[in-house]
Design a protein around this motif. Structure first.
Motif, PDB file in Angstrom:
ATOM      1  N   CYS A  29      -6.360  10.938   7.139  1.00  0.00           N
ATOM      2  CA  CYS A  29      -7.211  10.532   6.021  1.00  0.00           C
ATOM      3  C   CYS A  29      -7.031  11.460   4.827  1.00  0.00           C
ATOM      4  O   CYS A  29      -7.518  11.157   3.732  1.00  0.00           O
ATOM      5  N   ARG A  71      -7.337  13.566 -10.864  1.00  0.00           N
ATOM      6  CA  ARG A  71      -8.243  13.204  -9.779  1.00  0.00           C
ATOM      7  C   ARG A  71      -9.699  13.348 -10.217  1.00  0.00           C
ATOM      8  O   ARG A  71     -10.579  12.669  -9.685  1.00  0.00           O
ATOM      9  N   ALA A  84      -3.675   2.012  -9.892  1.00  0.00           N
ATOM     10  CA  ALA A  84      -3.715   3.453 -10.086  1.00  0.00           C
ATOM     11  C   ALA A  84      -4.361   3.836 -11.410  1.00  0.00           C
ATOM     12  O   ALA A  84      -4.515   5.027 -11.704  1.00  0.00           O
ATOM     13  N   ILE A  92       0.554   4.269  -2.721  1.00  0.00           N
ATOM     14  CA  ILE A  92       0.386   5.683  -2.388  1.00  0.00           C
ATOM     15  C   ILE A  92       1.444   6.520  -3.093  1.00  0.00           C
ATOM     16  O   ILE A  92       1.154   7.592  -3.644  1.00  0.00           O
ATOM     17  N   GLY A 124      -3.975   9.507   2.456  1.00  0.00           N
ATOM     18  CA  GLY A 124      -4.062   8.157   1.916  1.00  0.00           C
ATOM     19  C   GLY A 124      -5.516   7.767   1.728  1.00  0.00           C
ATOM     20  O   GLY A 124      -6.431   8.558   1.994  1.00  0.00           O
ATOM     21  N   PRO A 125      -5.775   6.544   1.294  1.00  0.00           N
ATOM     22  CA  PRO A 125      -7.142   6.129   0.964  1.00  0.00           C
ATOM     23  C   PRO A 125      -8.003   5.751   2.159  1.00  0.00           C
ATOM     24  O   PRO A 125      -9.213   5.637   2.021  1.00  0.00           O
ATOM     25  N   ASP A 126      -7.402   5.542   3.335  1.00  0.00           N
ATOM     26  CA  ASP A 126      -8.158   5.034   4.474  1.00  0.00           C
ATOM     27  C   ASP A 126      -8.741   6.161   5.317  1.00  0.00           C
ATOM     28  O   ASP A 126      -8.022   7.093   5.714  1.00  0.00           O
ATOM     29  N   ARG A 178      -8.470   4.058  10.520  1.00  0.00           N
ATOM     30  CA  ARG A 178      -7.086   3.582  10.643  1.00  0.00           C
ATOM     31  C   ARG A 178      -6.807   3.219  12.087  1.00  0.00           C
ATOM     32  O   ARG A 178      -7.178   3.944  13.012  1.00  0.00           O
ATOM     33  N   LEU A 199       0.827  -1.200   0.000  1.00  0.00           N
ATOM     34  CA  LEU A 199       0.000   0.000   0.000  1.00  0.00           C
ATOM     35  C   LEU A 199       0.866   1.256   0.000  1.00  0.00           C
ATOM     36  O   LEU A 199       0.515   2.262  -0.631  1.00  0.00           O
ATOM     37  N   GLN A 204      -9.591  15.697   0.427  1.00  0.00           N
ATOM     38  CA  GLN A 204     -10.868  16.052  -0.165  1.00  0.00           C
ATOM     39  C   GLN A 204     -11.692  16.788   0.890  1.00  0.00           C
ATOM     40  O   GLN A 204     -11.471  16.629   2.089  1.00  0.00           O
ATOM     41  N   ILE A 247       0.556   7.020  -6.719  1.00  0.00           N
ATOM     42  CA  ILE A 247      -0.515   8.013  -6.845  1.00  0.00           C
ATOM     43  C   ILE A 247       0.041   9.426  -6.703  1.00  0.00           C
ATOM     44  O   ILE A 247      -0.245  10.322  -7.515  1.00  0.00           O
ATOM     45  N   PHE A 306      -4.476  13.398  -2.193  1.00  0.00           N
ATOM     46  CA  PHE A 306      -5.522  12.625  -1.515  1.00  0.00           C
ATOM     47  C   PHE A 306      -6.591  13.453  -0.817  1.00  0.00           C
ATOM     48  O   PHE A 306      -7.712  12.978  -0.620  1.00  0.00           O
TER      49      PHE A 306
END
Length: 490
Positions: free
Chosen positions: A351, A174, A202, A158, A354-356, A359, A154, A331, A161, A329
């Protein structure tokens, strides 16, 4: 309502707390006792069919049972049949052996049950502290960004990306997606398969990762890299990153990172290093010079759960430029708004990196490991593992029925049974079967790989508990099973 019993909570009630405490102590004693006698246990043993069937046929529990019964089931059906990486005879894959302090820290993290996706709380500061320590250890500035993840797979994803968003107009990807944009990257043929998978996930496609040939030392061929970049530009492709490996999965080689960094700078490419286990060699004063070019990398992926012996899982990615990291990443959602004070303060949150969103508190066991042992002791452990690997290589070179198949750069030794009476294909089969024999014996657990199209025995000395006697026992077992299968000694 189908049950007249009034619900209060899932916590014990009254004297049940003391029952819980007693069972918790029993669990702790069981695990500590098990650690103390690891060397007397088989490295690995197959899970009996009766145990498999119990798991495969067990119904979903409708009514609860006792914690004591759960502990007994774990002790009987799980504890004896683990993968074996805690054992000093485990050498097949690059798995750390774990430590008792790390185990206890994992319990504390579970008790706290913190979500490290965000919010303003002390565990976030612990992770930031450990990321800062990691950046410093690897030659990155303290201002570097970073994130704890499941592992280097992972972490590398990252990095891909972030690198793809760092190109000109890359942030537009994106919204609009990769589409037909001809982005390509480079890694040696010896790079871990998770790099190709990262390109796939990706949206770049695995074909966008150009695999560079190796030199005679199993490292990336720098001349070939330069030629491939030039050819791709001429063909209308857009090179955007190059991945160097610090400790290849097959033989433990270190790509010429300084040369790669020079080419990346000249070509305007993102320079990423996959240091899954090998980056930890930077803790050793002896091996650190070979990794000096880490300080030139734009990003780095590595695992604390490998050579640093932190319990699984504890991967890490470090990104030199925190702005580029967050831009890839972050948002804005109304329910995740950041405030100047209160529990929703403390931006940026993890958050955003990264995508998670959810955590766990992985940083706590890393903090425990570094605090209890210190980087000097961990560096000595790295030196010890590499010394055991050299001892193994020397033992192999003394045995007429064995041959060393690759240089030993760090802690991985690849060797092969040989015989003038057998073809290469027959030797491939013999080596594969002998490795399975050794694994099933419980004496040791090497694995196999292929080098120059030949199947070889691979031993990775990553466990802090492994000593010279352990690798000697492994070699003795390899020779014993080979002779049982008819190998005539040279």
């Amino acid at each position: 309502m189908t049950d007249d019993k009034q619900f209060s909570s899932l916590d014990p009630q009254g004297e049940e707390w003391e029952t819980l405490r007693a069972e918790g102590h029993r669990m702790l004693d069981m695990m500590v006792d098990n650690l103390m006698i690891l060397r007397q246990q088989p490295v690995w043993q197959p899970t009996p069919e009766t145990v498999r069937q119990r798991f495969r046929s067990a119904p979903v529990p409708k009514n609860g049972g006792s914690l004591e019964d759960f502990t007994a089931a774990f002790q009987q059906d799980v504890l004896p049949y683990g993968v074996g990486n805690r054992h000093p005879g485990f050498m097949g894959w690059v798995h750390g052996g774990g430590t008792a302090p790390g185990m206890l820290a994992e319990m504390l993290a579970a008790g706290l049950n913190a979500n490290l996706g965000g919010r303003d709380h002390a565990p976030v500061e612990v992770e930031r502290m450990v990321i800062r320590w990691a950046a410093t250890l690897m030659g990155f500035p303290e201002t570097a960004s970073g994130l704890f993840v499941t592992g280097s797979s992972l972490a590398n994803f990252i990095a891909v990306i972030v690198a793809s968003r760092a190109v000109k107009d890359g942030l537009a990807l994106r919204r609009s997606g990769v589409g037909g944009r001809p982005l390509v990257g480079y890694a040696a043929r010896s790079a871990h398969g998770c790099i190709s998978r990262a390109f796939d996930l990706a949206g770049l496609g695995s074909d966008a990762l150009r695999l560079v040939p190796l030199d005679g030392a199993f490292r990336m061929d720098i001349a070939a890299l330069q030629n491939m970049i030039t050819a791709d530009r001429s063909a209308g492709f857009q090179p955007f990153m190059v991945v160097g490996t610090a400790g290849t999965v097959d033989v433990g080689a270190i790509d010429p990172l300084a040369d790669i960094a020079t080419i990346a700078e000249a070509e305007g490419l993102w320079f990423h290093v996959d240091g899954a286990f090998g980056a930890m060699a930077a803790l050793s004063p002896y091996y650190r010079p070979a990794l000096a070019a880490l300080e030139k990398a734009d990003s780095l992926a590595f695992d604390f759960h490998k050579w640093a012996q932190v319990p699984y899982d504890a991967g890490c990615v470090i990104v030199r430029d925190p702005i580029r990291h967050a831009a890839a990443f972050a948002q804005t959602l109304s329910y995740l708004s950041r405030e100047d004070r209160g529990l929703a303060a403390g931006a940026p949150w993890f958050c955003d990196l990264g995508p998670d969103l959810s955590r766990g508190f992985r940083a706590l066991k890393v903090w425990a490991t570094l605090s209890v042992y210190g980087t000097r002791e961990l560096g000595r452990m790295v030196d010890h593992c590499c010394a055991v690997a050299r001892h193994l290589a020397q033992r192999v070179e003394r045995e007429p029925d064995l041959e060393l198949m690759a240089p030993v750069t760090l802690d991985i030794v690849c060797f092969r049974l040989r015989s003038p009476d057998l073809t290469n294909e027959e030797l491939d089969t013999l080596n594969a079967e002998v490795v399975k024999d050794v694994q099933e014996s419980g004496i040791a657990a090497p694995s196999t790989t292929r080098i120059n199209e030949r199947l070889v025995v691979r031993a990775a000395i990553v466990n802090h508990r492994t000593v010279n006697d352990d690798v000697d026992r492994m070699v003795d077992a390899v020779l014993m099973f080979a002779r049982q299968r008819g190998l005539r000694s040279a």
